[in-house]
Design an enzyme around this catalytic site. Structure first.
Site, PDB file in Angstrom:
ATOM      1  N   GLY A  78      38.142  51.623  42.442  1.00  0.00           N
ATOM      2  CA  GLY A  78      36.892  51.968  42.296  1.00  0.00           C
ATOM      3  C   GLY A  78      35.946  52.046  43.397  1.00  0.00           C
ATOM      4  O   GLY A  78      36.486  51.833  44.550  1.00  0.00           O
ATOM      5  N   GLY A  79      34.530  52.229  43.223  1.00  0.00           N
ATOM      6  CA  GLY A  79      33.720  52.253  44.278  1.00  0.00           C
ATOM      7  C   GLY A  79      33.009  50.769  44.462  1.00  0.00           C
ATOM      8  O   GLY A  79      33.482  50.033  43.664  1.00  0.00           O
ATOM      9  N   ALA A  80      32.268  50.878  45.287  1.00  0.00           N
ATOM     10  CA  ALA A  80      31.370  49.618  45.485  1.00  0.00           C
ATOM     11  C   ALA A  80      30.534  49.208  44.262  1.00  0.00           C
ATOM     12  O   ALA A  80      29.989  49.993  43.625  1.00  0.00           O
ATOM     13  CB  ALA A  80      30.480  49.823  46.735  1.00  0.00           C
ATOM     14  N   LYS A 129      35.094  46.248  39.975  1.00  0.00           N
ATOM     15  CA  LYS A 129      36.518  46.069  40.295  1.00  0.00           C
ATOM     16  C   LYS A 129      37.093  44.663  40.043  1.00  0.00           C
ATOM     17  O   LYS A 129      38.047  44.274  39.566  1.00  0.00           O
ATOM     18  CB  LYS A 129      36.818  46.631  41.584  1.00  0.00           C
ATOM     19  N   SER A 130      36.145  43.753  41.036  1.00  0.00           N
ATOM     20  CA  SER A 130      36.745  42.385  41.102  1.00  0.00           C
ATOM     21  C   SER A 130      36.483  41.592  39.906  1.00  0.00           C
ATOM     22  O   SER A 130      37.460  40.867  39.527  1.00  0.00           O
ATOM     23  CB  SER A 130      35.709  41.640  42.349  1.00  0.00           C
ATOM     24  N   THR A 183      40.942  39.031  51.494  1.00  0.00           N
ATOM     25  CA  THR A 183      41.387  39.711  52.653  1.00  0.00           C
ATOM     26  C   THR A 183      39.952  39.632  53.404  1.00  0.00           C
ATOM     27  O   THR A 183      40.148  40.249  54.603  1.00  0.00           O
ATOM     28  CB  THR A 183      42.045  41.119  52.524  1.00  0.00           C
ATOM     29  N   HIS A 221      31.120  34.763  44.768  1.00  0.00           N
ATOM     30  CA  HIS A 221      32.333  35.074  44.204  1.00  0.00           C
ATOM     31  C   HIS A 221      33.038  33.684  43.844  1.00  0.00           C
ATOM     32  O   HIS A 221      33.705  33.693  42.842  1.00  0.00           O
ATOM     33  CB  HIS A 221      32.842  35.759  45.413  1.00  0.00           C
ATOM     34  N   ARG A 243      34.541  32.032  39.991  1.00  0.00           N
ATOM     35  CA  ARG A 243      36.029  32.052  39.872  1.00  0.00           C
ATOM     36  C   ARG A 243      36.156  30.791  39.022  1.00  0.00           C
ATOM     37  O   ARG A 243      35.522  29.902  39.341  1.00  0.00           O
ATOM     38  CB  ARG A 243      36.750  32.230  41.146  1.00  0.00           C
TER      39      ARG A 243
END
Ligand SMILES: Nc1nc2c(ncn2[C@@H]2O[C@H](COP(=O)(O)OP(=O)(O)OP(=O)(O)O)[C@@H](O)[C@H]2O)c(=O)[nH]1
Length: 177
Positions: free
Chosen positions: A8-10, A14-15, A33, A50, A54
């Site tokens: 997907g894009g920004a 996605k995450s 990464t 982030h 989690r």
């Protein structure tokens, strides 16, 4: 078991999509990464958010050694993301400049990408990888930008070719390709 690629894009979700796919797992290694949180203040805040989002029982690894992790046995991996992995591989091989690209960086980047695709194809782990679709905007006006766009598109296609499940995120919605 199995491989999932989330494209997907920004800010497309996605995450979060990738995290939800593994939410029921008793243990997950989150493989970041991206640059460490000391990269700059805005980046540090993103990384903090982030991490806070989690599950507490997940383990975080900050590494570019995806091949080593994919080759080892263990709990599911969430690789976030192939785009930063490629960026940093190109940094490591000084691949942005036309002269260094022609003088050996292309060979070195290609070897790293080949090794990643093979490790992804042969892994016995449950793996989810996030990657950006970077080819839908304007054509970059620099040679290095166009090179990255091309390398990213090829990497996504090569990984997708050996992936059971490929998802596409846009505007927070998810579709299956
Ligand atoms: N170094 C490091 N990076 C992290 C960590 N957690 C998340 N990241 C990075 O954060 C990046 C994803 O966050 P964003 O850039 O905010 O996401 P986005 O791609 O804009 O948006 P989405 O499509 O919603 O995921 C990935 O490159 C991750 O590697 C961490 O603990 N350490």
């Amino acid at each position: 078991m199995g491989r999932t690629l989330v494209l997907g894009g920004a800010r497309s979700g996605k995450s979060g999509t990738a995290e939800r796919l593994l939410a029921a797992e008793p243990a997950v290694t989150y493989v970041a990464t991206a640059y460490p949180a000391d990269h700059d203040d805005e980046w540090a805040e993103r990384v903090r958010l982030h991490r806070a989002g989690r599950p507490a029982h997940w383990t975080t690894r900050e590494t570019l050694d995806l091949v080593g992790l994919l080759a080892a046995e263990g709990e599911p991996l969430l690789v976030d993301c192939l785009t930063l992995w490629l960026t940093r591989v190109m940094d490591r091989h000084d691949a942005w400049d036309d002269a260094t690209w022609a003088a050996g960086a292309e060979t070195a980047v290609t070897a790293d990408v080949d090794a990643l695709v093979e490790a992804w194809r042969t892994t016995g782990r449950r793996v989810v990888a996030v990657s950006n679709e970077v080819g839908q905007g304007v054509v970059p006006d620099t040679a290095s930008g166009r090179r990255f766009r091309d390398q990213m598109g090829r990497l996504n296609a090569r990984v997708a070719a050996v992936t059971e499940d490929v998802l596409w995120c846009t505007a927070g919605r998810v579709g299956r390709l």
